[in-house]
Scaffold this active site. Structure first.
Site, short mmCIF file in Angstrom:
data_model
loop_
_atom_site.label_atom_id
_atom_site.label_comp_id
_atom_site.label_asym_id
_atom_site.label_seq_id
_atom_site.Cartn_x
_atom_site.Cartn_y
_atom_site.Cartn_z
N HIS A 12 0.82 -1.22 0.00
CA HIS A 12 0.00 0.00 0.00
C HIS A 12 0.86 1.27 0.00
O HIS A 12 1.90 1.34 0.63
CB HIS A 12 -0.92 0.02 1.23
CG HIS A 12 -0.14 0.07 2.52
ND1 HIS A 12 0.26 1.24 3.10
CD2 HIS A 12 0.32 -0.93 3.29
CE1 HIS A 12 0.93 0.98 4.19
NE2 HIS A 12 0.99 -0.33 4.34
N HIS A 65 12.29 -1.52 -12.19
CA HIS A 65 12.09 -2.98 -12.28
C HIS A 65 12.12 -3.56 -10.87
O HIS A 65 13.13 -3.44 -10.18
CB HIS A 65 13.21 -3.59 -13.14
CG HIS A 65 13.12 -5.09 -13.28
ND1 HIS A 65 14.06 -5.81 -13.96
CD2 HIS A 65 12.20 -5.99 -12.84
CE1 HIS A 65 13.72 -7.10 -13.93
NE2 HIS A 65 12.61 -7.23 -13.25
C1 LIG Z 1 24.51 -6.41 -6.82
C2 LIG Z 1 24.97 -6.83 -8.20
C3 LIG Z 1 24.43 -5.88 -9.27
C4 LIG Z 1 26.48 -6.78 -8.22
O1 LIG Z 1 26.95 -7.22 -9.45
P1 LIG Z 1 28.46 -6.90 -9.87
O2 LIG Z 1 28.66 -5.41 -9.91
O3 LIG Z 1 28.75 -7.70 -11.11
O4 LIG Z 1 29.32 -7.38 -8.64
P2 LIG Z 1 30.17 -8.73 -8.41
O5 LIG Z 1 29.40 -9.95 -8.78
O6 LIG Z 1 31.51 -8.51 -9.04
O7 LIG Z 1 30.33 -8.71 -6.83
C5 LIG Z 1 31.01 -7.69 -6.14
C6 LIG Z 1 31.04 -8.09 -4.67
O8 LIG Z 1 29.71 -7.96 -4.14
C7 LIG Z 1 29.22 -9.25 -3.68
N1 LIG Z 1 27.84 -9.35 -4.10
C8 LIG Z 1 27.34 -9.23 -5.36
N2 LIG Z 1 26.01 -9.34 -5.38
C9 LIG Z 1 25.65 -9.52 -4.08
C10 LIG Z 1 24.39 -9.69 -3.46
N3 LIG Z 1 23.27 -9.68 -4.20
N4 LIG Z 1 24.37 -9.84 -2.13
C11 LIG Z 1 25.53 -9.85 -1.40
N5 LIG Z 1 26.74 -9.67 -1.95
C12 LIG Z 1 26.80 -9.53 -3.27
C13 LIG Z 1 30.11 -10.27 -4.37
O9 LIG Z 1 30.18 -11.46 -3.61
C14 LIG Z 1 31.43 -9.54 -4.43
O10 LIG Z 1 32.04 -9.57 -3.16
P3 LIG Z 1 33.65 -9.66 -3.00
O11 LIG Z 1 34.19 -8.40 -3.61
O12 LIG Z 1 33.83 -9.73 -1.52
O13 LIG Z 1 34.05 -10.88 -3.74
C15 LIG Z 1 24.47 -8.26 -8.58
O14 LIG Z 1 25.21 -9.29 -7.92
C16 LIG Z 1 23.00 -8.47 -8.27
O15 LIG Z 1 22.58 -8.85 -7.16
N6 LIG Z 1 22.17 -8.24 -9.31
C17 LIG Z 1 20.72 -8.42 -9.26
C18 LIG Z 1 20.36 -9.66 -10.09
C19 LIG Z 1 18.87 -9.85 -10.16
O16 LIG Z 1 18.14 -9.56 -9.25
N7 LIG Z 1 18.40 -10.37 -11.28
C20 LIG Z 1 16.97 -10.50 -11.51
C21 LIG Z 1 16.70 -10.58 -12.97
S1 LIG Z 1 14.99 -10.58 -13.29
#
Ligand SMILES: CC(C)(COP(=O)(O)OP(=O)(O)OC[C@H]1O[C@@H](n2cnc3c(N)ncnc32)[C@H](O)[C@@H]1OP(=O)(O)O)[C@@H](O)C(=O)NCCC(=O)NCCS
Length: 208
Positions: free
Chosen positions: A135, A144
Site C-alpha cells: 500500500h 524494475h
Molecule cells: C549487486 C549486483 C548488481 C552486483 O553485481 P556486480 O557489480 O557484477 O558485482 P560482483 O558480482 O563482481 O560482486 C562484487 C562483490 O559484491 C558481492 N555481491 C554481489 N552481489 C551480491 C548480493 N546480491 N548480495 C551480497 N553480496 C553480493 C560479491 O560477492 C562480491 O564480493 P567480494 O568483492 O567480496 O568478492 C548483482 O550481484 C545483483 O545482485 N544483481 C541483481 C540480479 C537480479 O536480481 N536479477 C533478476 C533478474 S529478473
C-alpha cells in the site's frame, strides 16, 4: 484477434508474451534489432527490427517494450510513443492489482505479483513474477521490481531503479533514482541515487 507487438526478443520478452496471451491477446510477435539473425523467441516469431516496428506500428492493437534494461526500455518506449504506437499495459490474470492502485503505460505485472491499495506505479515498469508492491508505494518510471522482491508499505523507488530478485524493503524507505538493490538484499534505510546496495542490512558497494 487482437495483435500485440513486443520490442525485445529476450527471456524477459517470453514472460511478457506469456502474460499477454494469458491476459487475452490473440497474437504476439516480436521485433528486435537481432533480426534477421534471430527469427524466433521461444514460441513466438521475430518478424523485424526496431525500424520495421516503427513503420508498421499502426498494424498492431498494442505495442510494448520487453527489454529488461530500464533506461533502454524507457528510450524505446518514448520512440514508440512518438510514432503514435498504442502503448499497452499487461497484467497477468493471476496477478492482483488493487482497484485503488494505478499502473502506468507500458508497464507489465507478472503472474502472482500483488500491487496493493493506493500504490502508484509509473510508466514502463516491470513488477516481476511474485513481487509485491504494498500500500501507498510510489514507483517512478522504468523501474524494475524483480521476481520475489517485496516492497513494504509507503516505499518509494525513483526512476530507472532496479530492485533485485528476492530483496525486501522496509516500510517507508526511499530508494533514489538509478539505484540498484542487489539480489536478496534487506533494505532498512534510504538508498542514495545511483548507488548499489547489497546484503542484510543492505550497504553500498561500488558498481563493477
Ligand atoms: C549487486 C549486483 C548488481 C552486483 O553485481 P556486480 O557489480 O557484477 O558485482 P560482483 O558480482 O563482481 O560482486 C562484487 C562483490 O559484491 C558481492 N555481491 C554481489 N552481489 C551480491 C548480493 N546480491 N548480495 C551480497 N553480496 C553480493 C560479491 O560477492 C562480491 O564480493 P567480494 O568483492 O567480496 O568478492 C548483482 O550481484 C545483483 O545482485 N544483481 C541483481 C540480479 C537480479 O536480481 N536479477 C533478476 C533478474 S529478473
Amino acid at each position: 484477434m487482437k495483435r500485440l507487438a513486443l520490442l525485445g526478443a529476450s527471456g524477459h520478452g517470453k514472460v511478457v508474451a506469456d502474460a499477454a496471451i494469458a491476459a487475452g491477446w490473440g497474437d504476439v510477435v516480436f521485433f528486435d534489432d537481432a533480426w534477421p539473425n534471430v527469427e524466433k523467441n521461444g514460441h513466438w516469431a521475430v518478424v523485424g527490427d526496431m525500424a520495421a516496428l516503427l513503420s508498421r506500428v499502426h498494424e498492431f492493437d498494442g505495442v510494448m517494450v520487453s527489454i529488461g534494461n530500464c533506461e533502454v526500455r524507457w528510450q524505446k518506449q518514448r520512440s514508440l510513443q512518438d510514432a503514435n504506437g498504442a502503448i499497452v499495459t499487461v497484467v497477468h490474470p493471476r496477478a492482483y492489482v488493487s482497484p485503488y492502485a494505478r499502473v502506468g503505460r507500458g508497464s507489465v505485472v507478472m503472474a502472482n505479483a500483488v500491487i496493493n491499495a493506493d500504490a502508484v506505479v509509473g510508466d514502463a515498469v516491470i513488477v516481476n513474477t511474485g513481487a509485491t508492491v504494498d500500500h501507498d508505494c510510489a514507483l517512478g518510471q522504468a523501474v524494475h521490481i524483480s521476481p520475489g522482491a517485496h516492497l513494504s508499505g509507503n516505499v518509494s523507488v525513483g526512476d530507472f531503479s532496479w530492485v533485485g530478485v528476492g530483496a525486501a524493503v522496509r516500510q517507508g524507505t526511499r530508494i533514489g533514482s538509478y539505484a540498484l538493490v542487489g539480489a536478496g538484499a534487506v533494505v532498512v534505510s534510504a538508498v542514495a541515487e545511483r548507488s548499489t546496495v547489497v546484503g542484510c542490512p543492505a550497504k553500498p558497494i561500488s558498481k563493477a
